[in-house]
Design an enzyme around this catalytic site. Structure first.
Site, mmCIF file in Angstrom:
data_model
loop_
_atom_site.group_PDB
_atom_site.id
_atom_site.type_symbol
_atom_site.label_atom_id
_atom_site.label_comp_id
_atom_site.label_asym_id
_atom_site.label_seq_id
_atom_site.Cartn_x
_atom_site.Cartn_y
_atom_site.Cartn_z
ATOM 1 C CB CYS A 269 -0.945 -0.088 1.173
ATOM 2 S SG CYS A 269 -0.138 0.022 2.981
ATOM 3 C CG HIS A 317 -4.647 0.030 3.888
ATOM 4 N ND1 HIS A 317 -3.883 -0.952 3.244
ATOM 5 C CD2 HIS A 317 -5.491 0.371 2.887
ATOM 6 C CE1 HIS A 317 -4.419 -0.962 1.926
ATOM 7 N NE2 HIS A 317 -5.397 -0.214 1.803
ATOM 8 C CG HIS A 329 -6.496 0.481 -1.760
ATOM 9 N ND1 HIS A 329 -6.908 -0.356 -0.630
ATOM 10 C CD2 HIS A 329 -7.561 -0.116 -2.670
ATOM 11 C CE1 HIS A 329 -7.748 -0.889 -0.657
ATOM 12 N NE2 HIS A 329 -8.351 -0.812 -1.935
#
Length: 355
Positions: A269, A317, A329
């Protein structure tokens, strides 16, 4: 590793031989079968939704550990670079000391050739007044040069000692970061393996249903976020650098997630977001936790494309906002870089790399 396997195999063999060699007791009649345990004692099979939540929790934990690994790796790279610079400085310092010592030796040999007499005494023995005055000037210059030479030699030696101490300190830090890397990597592998094992035990139809459950959970969260009116005030345009970052990130859609990866064939990520902004000419921290800690925070209502949305309470994240309530993402292992709703996960906050 091989010794452990051999030892385990040997122990298993010995136990098996002991069981085979033990005398068998004669029984008058076979033992009655054990009664069937009541239903409450039987292991309860988890629902697919419970399995989804467990897998999600494992991958989230792996994501947090991935950040720890990436940060330790980043620090180790920095320490390695500093050690290389210090090593170069040490080599240059040693060469300079050798050159200064050579010059000092030349001065000492010159003194020896003059019978060891100090410059003043040699001048007094000269009968020429002009030569005397000229010699006084040259003697002062020589004394000044000798002092300067010794001072430079001392300073260079002190610098060399400092470089050596700094190199030793950085080496200690590098080794500590390597230990952190190893621990984080082990933790990540264990959590990802556990999640994959859970998923592999499902039938094909169950795995398909699992994916639908993931999508439904994201849709429910996104709908609730939109229903809160969060998107009503978000209508700002991206900056020039933000557009470049968005273009980079969206061009990677379809590439696989891989923890610790920063491209070009796979990303995690924060690997995706950091590379996207680097491509736009604005380098940012490597990990989502460092991005949250170091980049300027922005209110959700002021969000614009290119901004980074940080998710979960531990900032484990990150996704890039691309407008219209969506992000791009890299979700988790087993999934590809994709588009998702900005509110499909728990939002911690928003940061802007080019503020």
């Amino acid at each position: 590793m091989y010794r452990r396997h051999c030892a385990a195999a040997a122990i298993t063999l010995v136990c098996a031989m002991a069981v085979l060699a033990s005398p068998v007791q004669a029984l008058a009649a076979p033992a009655p079968p054990s009664p069937t345990p009541p239903a409450t004692d039987r292991p309860v099979k988890k629902s697919l939704e419970e399995v989804r939540q467990e897998i999600d929790a494992l991958y989230r934990a792996a994501g947090s550990a991935t950040d720890a690994y990436n940060l330790a790796e980043e620090k180790a790279e920095k320490q390695s670079g500093e050690i290389v610079k210090l090593a170069q400085a040490i080599v240059e310092g040693q060469a300079k000391i050798a050159e200064l010592k050579s010059r000092a030796g030349a001065q000492a040999r010159e003194e020896y050739r003059n019978a060891g007499l100090p410059p003043g005494a040699r001048l007094m023995l000269s009968g020429d007044p002009g030569l005397f005055l000229d010699g006084v000037s040259r003697a002062r210059q020589g004394q000044k040069a000798a002092k300067g030479l010794l001072g430079e030699l001392n300073r260079t030696q002190q610098d060399l000692e400092t470089y050596t101490q700094d190199a030793s300190t950085n080496w200690t830090k590098l080794e500590a970061n390597r230990v952190k890397q190893a621990k984080a990597k082990k933790k990540i592998n264990a959590q990802i393996a556990a999640a994959k094992k859970l998923e592999s035990q499902l039938e094909k139809k169950e795995r398909e249903r699992l994916l639908r459950l993931e999508q439904e959970a994201e849709y429910t969260s996104q709908t609730a976020w939109l229903g809160s009116g969060a998107l009503k005030e978000i209508n700002r345009e991206a900056s020039a650098t933000g557009r470049k970052a968005v273009a980079f990130a969206t061009s990677k859609i379809g590439l696989p997630y891989e923890w610790g990866a920063v491209g070009p064939k796979s990303y995690d990520c924060s690997g995706l977001t950091s590379r996207a902004w680097a491509s736009a000419g604005r380098p940012i921290p490597r990990t989502s936790q460092e991005q949250w800690r170091l980049l300027p925070h922005i209110a959700i209502k002021d969000m614009r494309p290119g901004d980074l949305i940080i998710y979960h309470s531990d900032a484990s994240h990150v996704g890039m906002y691309i407008g219209d309530g969506a992000i791009v993402h890299a979700p988790r292992p087993g999934r590809n870089v994709t588009l998702a709703g900005a509110g499909s996960m728990e939002i911690l906050g928003v940061v802007r790399p080019d503020r």
